[in-house]
Design a protein around this motif. Structure first.
Motif, short mmCIF file in Angstrom:
data_model
loop_
_atom_site.label_atom_id
_atom_site.label_comp_id
_atom_site.label_asym_id
_atom_site.label_seq_id
_atom_site.Cartn_x
_atom_site.Cartn_y
_atom_site.Cartn_z
N GLU A 55 0.83 -1.19 0.00
CA GLU A 55 0.00 0.00 0.00
C GLU A 55 0.87 1.24 0.00
O GLU A 55 0.51 2.26 -0.54
N ASP A 56 2.03 1.17 0.64
CA ASP A 56 2.97 2.29 0.67
C ASP A 56 4.18 1.90 -0.17
O ASP A 56 4.19 2.09 -1.37
N TRP A 57 5.22 1.31 0.41
CA TRP A 57 6.35 0.76 -0.31
C TRP A 57 7.02 -0.28 0.57
O TRP A 57 6.82 -0.28 1.79
N ALA A 58 7.79 -1.16 -0.04
CA ALA A 58 8.47 -2.20 0.72
C ALA A 58 9.85 -2.44 0.11
O ALA A 58 10.04 -2.27 -1.09
N PHE A 59 10.81 -2.84 0.97
CA PHE A 59 12.16 -3.13 0.52
C PHE A 59 12.65 -4.37 1.26
O PHE A 59 12.54 -4.47 2.47
N GLY A 69 1.49 -3.16 -10.82
CA GLY A 69 2.26 -2.47 -9.79
C GLY A 69 3.53 -1.87 -10.35
O GLY A 69 3.78 -1.91 -11.56
N VAL A 70 4.33 -1.32 -9.44
CA VAL A 70 5.62 -0.73 -9.80
C VAL A 70 6.65 -1.28 -8.82
O VAL A 70 6.46 -1.22 -7.61
N GLY A 71 7.73 -1.84 -9.35
CA GLY A 71 8.77 -2.38 -8.48
C GLY A 71 10.02 -2.69 -9.26
O GLY A 71 10.06 -2.60 -10.49
N ARG A 99 20.87 1.04 -1.48
CA ARG A 99 20.61 2.18 -0.61
C ARG A 99 21.48 2.17 0.63
O ARG A 99 21.95 1.12 1.05
N THR A 100 21.67 3.34 1.20
CA THR A 100 22.28 3.44 2.52
C THR A 100 21.23 3.92 3.52
O THR A 100 21.29 3.56 4.68
N ASP A 101 20.30 4.75 3.06
CA ASP A 101 19.20 5.23 3.89
C ASP A 101 18.12 5.82 2.99
O ASP A 101 18.21 5.74 1.77
N GLU A 102 17.10 6.44 3.60
CA GLU A 102 15.98 6.99 2.83
C GLU A 102 16.40 8.16 1.94
O GLU A 102 15.76 8.43 0.94
N GLN A 103 17.46 8.87 2.28
CA GLN A 103 17.90 10.01 1.49
C GLN A 103 18.91 9.64 0.41
O GLN A 103 19.11 10.40 -0.52
N ALA A 132 9.33 -2.66 -3.84
CA ALA A 132 7.97 -2.58 -4.37
C ALA A 132 7.43 -1.21 -4.01
O ALA A 132 7.41 -0.84 -2.83
N LEU A 133 7.06 -0.43 -5.01
CA LEU A 133 6.62 0.94 -4.76
C LEU A 133 5.10 1.08 -4.71
O LEU A 133 4.59 1.93 -3.97
N GLU A 134 4.40 0.29 -5.50
CA GLU A 134 2.94 0.33 -5.43
C GLU A 134 2.33 -0.89 -6.08
O GLU A 134 2.96 -1.54 -6.92
N GLY A 135 1.10 -1.21 -5.67
CA GLY A 135 0.38 -2.34 -6.25
C GLY A 135 1.00 -3.67 -5.93
O GLY A 135 1.55 -3.88 -4.85
#
Length: 161
Positions: A14-18, A39-41, A46-50, A144-147
């Motif tokens: 519903e939001d995103w998952a990693f 969906g989009v994925g 990554r090192t963090d959200e930024q 996974a970004l959506e769907g």
């Protein structure tokens, strides 16, 4: 981490998952075979959200994105299918177009109908400890970004040579 082809994963968000694993080698290639009909994925490092680089498919396109605290670079490629192989690789340092590279080069690519297309080629130093200030280092994995997305397989190959 590579399950037999008949197992795979289905991720609904519903939001995103990693789901990821720490990058264990100086150079590596991580590849995902993904189906995105609803969906989009794709795959991200990554090192963090930024601070993260990703390549995702869905909604009629493949999108490569590099995000570094306050900076974002995006490249898109039209994509009418639903199944695609996406790749993130960390390659040995090289000088490209006169730029000084200190860490490695991160390449984001898509394999569509047997043709490999590089969407972004980015200096890897921005995901290093010196820049991102994170102790855990890089983590590479499925995003996974959506769907709903279906992952047939995820493959990681690394080397310290």
């Amino acid at each position: 981490m590579r399950p037999p082809r008949q197992i795979g994963w289905v991720i609904t968000v519903e939001d995103w998952a990693f789901i990821g694993k720490r990058q264990l080698h100086q150079t590596m290639t991580a590849t995902i075979d993904i189906d995105v009909p609803a969906g989009v994925g794709g795959i991200a490092v990554r090192t963090d959200e930024q601070s993260h680089y990703s390549i995702v498919a869905g909604q009629g396109q493949v999108t490569a994105r590099a995000c570094i605290s306050g900076f974002e670079r995006v490249e898109k490629l039209p994509f009418s299918g639903t199944t695609v192989e996406l790749e993130i690789s960390s390659q040995s340092p090289a000088a490209l177009r006169g730029e000084s590279r200190s860490s490695d080069t991160v390449v984001l690519a898509a394999l569509i109908e047997g043709r490999r297309t590089v969407l972004l080629d980015i200096d890897g130093r921005y995901l290093s400890y010196e820049i991102s200030d994170r102790l855990a280092g890089r983590v590479v994995g499925i995003v996974a970004l959506e769907g709903q997305i279906s992952v047939d397989w995820f493959d990681y190959k690394g080397s310290d040579d």
